[in-house]
Design a protein around this motif. Structure first.
Motif, PDB file in Angstrom:
ATOM      1  N   ARG A 102       0.832  -1.202   0.000  1.00  0.00           N
ATOM      2  CA  ARG A 102       0.000   0.000   0.000  1.00  0.00           C
ATOM      3  C   ARG A 102       0.867   1.253   0.000  1.00  0.00           C
ATOM      4  NH1 ARG A 102      -1.383   3.886   2.856  1.00  0.00           N
ATOM      5  NH2 ARG A 102      -0.447   3.175   4.776  1.00  0.00           N
ATOM      6  N   GLU A 103       1.916   1.254   0.794  1.00  0.00           N
ATOM      7  CA  GLU A 103       2.799   2.419   0.855  1.00  0.00           C
ATOM      8  C   GLU A 103       3.566   2.613  -0.450  1.00  0.00           C
ATOM      9  OE1 GLU A 103       3.287   1.796   5.656  1.00  0.00           O
ATOM     10  OE2 GLU A 103       4.939   1.223   4.336  1.00  0.00           O
ATOM     11  N   LEU A 104       4.052   1.525  -1.026  1.00  0.00           N
ATOM     12  CA  LEU A 104       4.739   1.610  -2.311  1.00  0.00           C
ATOM     13  C   LEU A 104       3.793   2.141  -3.383  1.00  0.00           C
ATOM     14  CD1 LEU A 104       6.654  -1.776  -2.160  1.00  0.00           C
ATOM     15  CD2 LEU A 104       7.699   0.509  -2.065  1.00  0.00           C
ATOM     16  N   SER A 105       2.555   1.696  -3.340  1.00  0.00           N
ATOM     17  CA  SER A 105       1.543   2.156  -4.294  1.00  0.00           C
ATOM     18  C   SER A 105       1.284   3.643  -4.130  1.00  0.00           C
ATOM     19  CB  SER A 105       0.242   1.377  -4.099  1.00  0.00           C
ATOM     20  OG  SER A 105       0.447   0.008  -4.334  1.00  0.00           O
ATOM     21  N   GLU A 106       1.207   4.089  -2.887  1.00  0.00           N
ATOM     22  CA  GLU A 106       0.994   5.506  -2.593  1.00  0.00           C
ATOM     23  C   GLU A 106       2.113   6.354  -3.193  1.00  0.00           C
ATOM     24  OE1 GLU A 106      -1.179   8.626  -0.554  1.00  0.00           O
ATOM     25  OE2 GLU A 106      -1.687   6.533  -0.903  1.00  0.00           O
ATOM     26  N   VAL A 107       3.341   5.918  -2.992  1.00  0.00           N
ATOM     27  CA  VAL A 107       4.485   6.647  -3.545  1.00  0.00           C
ATOM     28  C   VAL A 107       4.439   6.626  -5.073  1.00  0.00           C
ATOM     29  CG1 VAL A 107       7.009   6.660  -3.757  1.00  0.00           C
ATOM     30  CG2 VAL A 107       5.937   6.246  -1.520  1.00  0.00           C
ATOM     31  N   ALA A 108       4.132   5.473  -5.642  1.00  0.00           N
ATOM     32  CA  ALA A 108       4.138   5.335  -7.108  1.00  0.00           C
ATOM     33  C   ALA A 108       3.143   6.280  -7.763  1.00  0.00           C
ATOM     34  CB  ALA A 108       3.848   3.897  -7.503  1.00  0.00           C
ATOM     35  N   HIS A 109       1.926   6.327  -7.263  1.00  0.00           N
ATOM     36  CA  HIS A 109       0.936   7.183  -7.948  1.00  0.00           C
ATOM     37  C   HIS A 109       1.188   8.668  -7.702  1.00  0.00           C
ATOM     38  CE1 HIS A 109      -1.737   7.471  -4.321  1.00  0.00           C
ATOM     39  NE2 HIS A 109      -2.085   8.608  -4.898  1.00  0.00           N
ATOM     40  N   LYS A 110       2.009   9.002  -6.696  1.00  0.00           N
ATOM     41  CA  LYS A 110       2.335  10.403  -6.438  1.00  0.00           C
ATOM     42  C   LYS A 110       3.656  10.823  -7.086  1.00  0.00           C
ATOM     43  CE  LYS A 110      -0.218  10.867  -2.115  1.00  0.00           C
ATOM     44  NZ  LYS A 110      -0.095  11.074  -0.654  1.00  0.00           N
TER      45      LYS A 110
END
Length: 182
Positions: free
Chosen positions: A88-96
């Motif tokens: 979830r955290e990696l995904s958050e960084v990726a889309h930002k």
């Protein structure tokens, strides 16, 4: 029904079959690879600044990542703060992160929605007491989420290959990026 390419019936799979452990066991490596490659994408995007990605996370999560890193260094293991990141955290960084979105060919909202859906499926796979498939529509949703996961993985593979074949290597942590428990 399970059919061969020529249309011959090979067998039948029920919803109950889709909720059994062997189905989940087949899906687990997909999520482990997604998480590992997403971490590699973050390492590439923030090369030269092992904690540069933290600005996209809440202060509590930043503190957990930095605390993990500090404790690891005290044990003479310096893998950087990213090793404690969840899917979830990696995904958050990726889309930002524009650099990651551009490399994968997604707009921010599309990548956010995609990774959110993948995260939901991952959580269902990882919790074997919860049904993965409840009804016919749900089975179709799971199939679509698996297909979207494979598409994202393919795009990450291509982006990482492009980076490795160019002058811009994927780096940021020594060795392979460990997949966290998520």
């Amino acid at each position: 029904l399970v059919q061969a390419e020529d249309g011959a019936c090979l067998g039948m799979v029920t919803r109950s079959d889709l909720n059994r452990h062997p189905v989940r066991a087949v899906l687990y490596p997909l999520f482990a690879e997604l998480e590992s490659e997403l971490a590699q994408m973050v390492c590439w995007a923030y090369a030269g600044s092992p904690d540069g990605y933290l600005k996209h996370l809440t202060e509590d999560i930043q503190a957990r990542h930095l605390g993990f890193w500090e404790l690891s260094k005290r044990e003479n293991v310096d893998v950087g703060p990213l090793a404690s990141a969840t899917l979830r955290e990696l995904s958050e960084v990726a889309h930002k992160t524009e650099r990651i979105r551009e490399a994968l060919g997604y707009k921010a909202a599309a990548l956010q929605d995609l990774t959110r859906r993948i995260g939901v499926l991952r959580n269902h796979v990882m919790h074997p007491v919860r049904p993965l498939v409840k009804n016919g529509q749900n089975a179709e949703d799971v199939r679509m989420q698996i297909e979207l996961s494979l598409t994202l993985l393919s795009r990450m593979d291509a982006a990482l290959q492009r980076r490795q074949s160019s002058e811009e290597p994927v780096r940021g942590m020594e060795g392979e990026v460990p997949a966290s428990a998520g």
